[in-house]
Design an enzyme around this catalytic site. Structure first.
Site, PDB file in Angstrom:
ATOM      1  N   ASN A   9     -79.089  31.484  65.706  1.00  0.00           N
ATOM      2  CA  ASN A   9     -78.852  30.184  64.865  1.00  0.00           C
ATOM      3  C   ASN A   9     -77.844  30.267  63.734  1.00  0.00           C
ATOM      4  O   ASN A   9     -77.997  30.968  62.774  1.00  0.00           O
ATOM      5  CB  ASN A   9     -80.357  29.640  64.214  1.00  0.00           C
ATOM      6  CG  ASN A   9     -79.908  28.594  63.171  1.00  0.00           C
ATOM      7  OD1 ASN A   9     -78.897  27.925  63.373  1.00  0.00           O
ATOM      8  ND2 ASN A   9     -80.971  28.164  62.407  1.00  0.00           N
ATOM      9  N   TRP A  10     -76.452  29.727  64.062  1.00  0.00           N
ATOM     10  CA  TRP A  10     -75.535  30.066  63.298  1.00  0.00           C
ATOM     11  C   TRP A  10     -75.512  29.338  61.875  1.00  0.00           C
ATOM     12  O   TRP A  10     -74.576  29.397  61.025  1.00  0.00           O
ATOM     13  CB  TRP A  10     -74.043  29.809  63.915  1.00  0.00           C
ATOM     14  CG  TRP A  10     -73.844  30.810  65.011  1.00  0.00           C
ATOM     15  CD1 TRP A  10     -74.552  31.814  65.221  1.00  0.00           C
ATOM     16  CD2 TRP A  10     -72.659  30.915  65.631  1.00  0.00           C
ATOM     17  NE1 TRP A  10     -73.906  32.538  66.404  1.00  0.00           N
ATOM     18  CE2 TRP A  10     -72.558  32.137  66.553  1.00  0.00           C
ATOM     19  CE3 TRP A  10     -71.394  30.120  65.855  1.00  0.00           C
ATOM     20  CZ2 TRP A  10     -71.708  32.482  67.242  1.00  0.00           C
ATOM     21  CZ3 TRP A  10     -70.264  30.571  66.497  1.00  0.00           C
ATOM     22  CH2 TRP A  10     -70.450  31.690  67.314  1.00  0.00           C
ATOM     23  N   LYS A  11     -76.343  28.225  62.056  1.00  0.00           N
ATOM     24  CA  LYS A  11     -76.382  27.361  60.819  1.00  0.00           C
ATOM     25  C   LYS A  11     -75.088  26.555  60.337  1.00  0.00           C
ATOM     26  O   LYS A  11     -74.397  26.352  61.401  1.00  0.00           O
ATOM     27  CB  LYS A  11     -77.104  27.870  59.542  1.00  0.00           C
ATOM     28  CG  LYS A  11     -78.354  28.714  59.874  1.00  0.00           C
ATOM     29  CD  LYS A  11     -79.105  29.144  58.725  1.00  0.00           C
ATOM     30  CE  LYS A  11     -80.526  29.843  59.262  1.00  0.00           C
ATOM     31  NZ  LYS A  11     -80.985  30.189  58.229  1.00  0.00           N
ATOM     32  N   HIS A  94     -85.943  22.645  61.766  1.00  0.00           N
ATOM     33  CA  HIS A  94     -85.707  23.699  61.180  1.00  0.00           C
ATOM     34  C   HIS A  94     -86.241  23.431  59.748  1.00  0.00           C
ATOM     35  O   HIS A  94     -86.000  22.614  59.021  1.00  0.00           O
ATOM     36  CB  HIS A  94     -84.288  24.349  61.254  1.00  0.00           C
ATOM     37  CG  HIS A  94     -83.971  25.676  60.793  1.00  0.00           C
ATOM     38  ND1 HIS A  94     -83.933  25.785  59.102  1.00  0.00           N
ATOM     39  CD2 HIS A  94     -83.855  26.916  61.241  1.00  0.00           C
ATOM     40  CE1 HIS A  94     -83.690  27.119  59.094  1.00  0.00           C
ATOM     41  NE2 HIS A  94     -83.955  27.871  60.294  1.00  0.00           N
ATOM     42  N   GLU A  96     -84.818  24.385  56.839  1.00  0.00           N
ATOM     43  CA  GLU A  96     -83.689  23.891  56.253  1.00  0.00           C
ATOM     44  C   GLU A  96     -83.716  22.483  56.410  1.00  0.00           C
ATOM     45  O   GLU A  96     -83.209  21.590  55.323  1.00  0.00           O
ATOM     46  CB  GLU A  96     -82.420  24.480  56.442  1.00  0.00           C
ATOM     47  CG  GLU A  96     -82.601  25.781  55.787  1.00  0.00           C
ATOM     48  CD  GLU A  96     -81.782  26.982  56.754  1.00  0.00           C
ATOM     49  OE1 GLU A  96     -81.023  26.760  57.666  1.00  0.00           O
ATOM     50  OE2 GLU A  96     -82.075  28.157  56.483  1.00  0.00           O
ATOM     51  N   GLU A 166     -91.169  30.301  61.801  1.00  0.00           N
ATOM     52  CA  GLU A 166     -90.415  30.837  60.642  1.00  0.00           C
ATOM     53  C   GLU A 166     -90.986  30.798  59.366  1.00  0.00           C
ATOM     54  O   GLU A 166     -90.817  29.429  58.797  1.00  0.00           O
ATOM     55  CB  GLU A 166     -89.078  30.101  60.707  1.00  0.00           C
ATOM     56  CG  GLU A 166     -88.317  30.245  62.061  1.00  0.00           C
ATOM     57  CD  GLU A 166     -86.773  30.249  62.240  1.00  0.00           C
ATOM     58  OE1 GLU A 166     -86.199  31.259  62.288  1.00  0.00           O
ATOM     59  OE2 GLU A 166     -86.297  29.058  61.600  1.00  0.00           O
ATOM     60  N   GLY A 172     -83.628  34.249  55.207  1.00  0.00           N
ATOM     61  CA  GLY A 172     -82.496  34.531  54.538  1.00  0.00           C
ATOM     62  C   GLY A 172     -82.743  35.542  53.132  1.00  0.00           C
ATOM     63  O   GLY A 172     -81.744  35.552  52.337  1.00  0.00           O
ATOM     64  N   SER A 212     -85.332  36.874  58.527  1.00  0.00           N
ATOM     65  CA  SER A 212     -84.824  38.042  58.133  1.00  0.00           C
ATOM     66  C   SER A 212     -85.078  39.062  59.241  1.00  0.00           C
ATOM     67  O   SER A 212     -85.475  40.188  59.132  1.00  0.00           O
ATOM     68  CB  SER A 212     -85.405  38.598  56.848  1.00  0.00           C
ATOM     69  OG  SER A 212     -85.028  37.863  55.886  1.00  0.00           O
ATOM     70  N   GLY A 233     -80.989  34.343  62.042  1.00  0.00           N
ATOM     71  CA  GLY A 233     -79.981  33.619  61.259  1.00  0.00           C
ATOM     72  C   GLY A 233     -78.708  34.574  61.085  1.00  0.00           C
ATOM     73  O   GLY A 233     -78.003  34.815  61.592  1.00  0.00           O
ATOM     74  N   GLY A 234     -78.722  35.166  59.828  1.00  0.00           N
ATOM     75  CA  GLY A 234     -77.687  36.069  59.344  1.00  0.00           C
ATOM     76  C   GLY A 234     -77.165  36.975  60.320  1.00  0.00           C
ATOM     77  O   GLY A 234     -76.064  37.078  60.528  1.00  0.00           O
TER      78      GLY A 234
HETATM   79  P1  13P Z   1     -82.462  34.782  58.501  1.00  0.00           P
HETATM   80  O1  13P Z   1     -82.403  35.298  59.869  1.00  0.00           O
HETATM   81  O2  13P Z   1     -80.997  34.582  58.014  1.00  0.00           O
HETATM   82  O3  13P Z   1     -83.345  34.946  57.836  1.00  0.00           O
HETATM   83  O4  13P Z   1     -82.580  32.971  59.243  1.00  0.00           O
HETATM   84  C1  13P Z   1     -83.608  32.665  60.127  1.00  0.00           C
HETATM   85  C2  13P Z   1     -83.601  31.617  60.486  1.00  0.00           C
HETATM   86  O5  13P Z   1     -83.867  30.549  59.618  1.00  0.00           O
HETATM   87  C3  13P Z   1     -83.410  31.361  61.860  1.00  0.00           C
HETATM   88  O6  13P Z   1     -83.455  29.966  61.948  1.00  0.00           O
END
Ligand code: 13P
Length: 250
Positions: A9-11, A94, A96, A166, A172, A212, A233-234
């Site tokens: 997930n590149w956000k 998500h 967020e 999640e 993050g 994470s 994510g990251g």
């Molecule tokens: P991180 O891997 O950066 O913690 O993000 C997870 C995430 O929100 C994937 O959708």
């Protein structure tokens, strides 16, 4: 048997030029993967990502979809628009989106329906906040998110619907749920699916862990029985890290 799935997930990251570079760097490193490999990118990157992923085993997804076909919904995107871009997956709900943009279980439900109507595979995110966890509400929150968010869907829909657990406090932050904790909580989600939907649905639904997940903890997480994959994510923004996670079983 549930086929494992590792999704990035590149956000809100990467321009078109950076997308071409990153997908091209990932592709040769994941070509022998045993799992499904998905990269969900910003709308403006989809076309570039699709081109760069052509002929590879990488599938491209979007990060949201609206339930209406068209209309006065500034800033949103419709399933028809995504269909022309030939995305295969779409992230929905998500944390967020829930936290910053007012997404609710009801809007999640409508978005999942729109995704299924368009024949996309929705990746539906659920998870508790730190406060909810500390006040012992994790299971209550997950029960509500799963039953309300997925209300009305039938067995065949769960061939497509993927759930991502999640925990918000792990996103993050570098804090990961322990593999055992993540496994137990995902086991609980499966229990909810069995009770509120059907046992066969609980058995076939793919449930990912996200929060994470990285090169250090992916093997341990993926070794757990209930965990069918990861939403990254990251670590999905670095070709080597993402490829390492995809190749967790090598
Ligand atoms: P991180 O891997 O950066 O913690 O993000 C997870 C995430 O929100 C994937 O959708």
């Amino acid at each position: 048997m549930r086929k494992p799935l590792i999704a990035g997930n590149w956000k809100m990251n990467k321009t078109m030029a950076e997308t071409k570079e990153l997908i091209s760097a990932i592709a040769p490193k994941v070509k022998d993967a045993d799992c499904d490999v998905v990269v969900c990118v910003p709308y403006t990157d989809i076309q570039t990502a699709k081109r760069a992923a052509k002929g590879t085993n990488i599938k491209i997804g979007a990060e949201n979809v609206h339930w209406a076909q068209s209309g006065a919904f500034t800033g949103e995107i419709s399933a028809d628009m995504l269909k022309e871009l030939k995305v295969e997956y779409v992230i929905i709900g998500h944390s967020e989106r829930r936290q910053y943009f007012g997404e609710t279980d009801e809007t999640v439900n409508k978005r999942v329906q729109a995704a299924l109507d368009a024949k996309f595979k929705p990746i539906v995110c659920v998870g508790e906040t730190e406060e909810e966890r500390e006040s012992g509400m994790t299971e209550t929150v997950l029960l509500r998110q799963v039953t309300e968010g997925l209300k009305g869907f039938k067995s065949k829909d769960f061939d497509k619907i993927v759930i991502a657990y999640e925990p918000v406090w792990a996103i993050g932050t570098g804090k990961t749920a322990t593999a055992t904790d993540a496994n137990n909580t995902i086991g609980y989600i499966r229990h909810v699916l069995a009770k509120k939907f059907h046992r066969s649905i609980a058995e076939k639904a793919r449930i990912l862990y996200g929060g994470s997940m990285n090169v250090k903890n992916c093997k341990e997480l993926m070794a757990e029985e209930e965990i069918d994959g990861g939403l990254i994510g990251g670590a999905s923004l670095k070709a080597d890290d993402f490829a390492f996670i995809v190749n967790y079983d090598k």
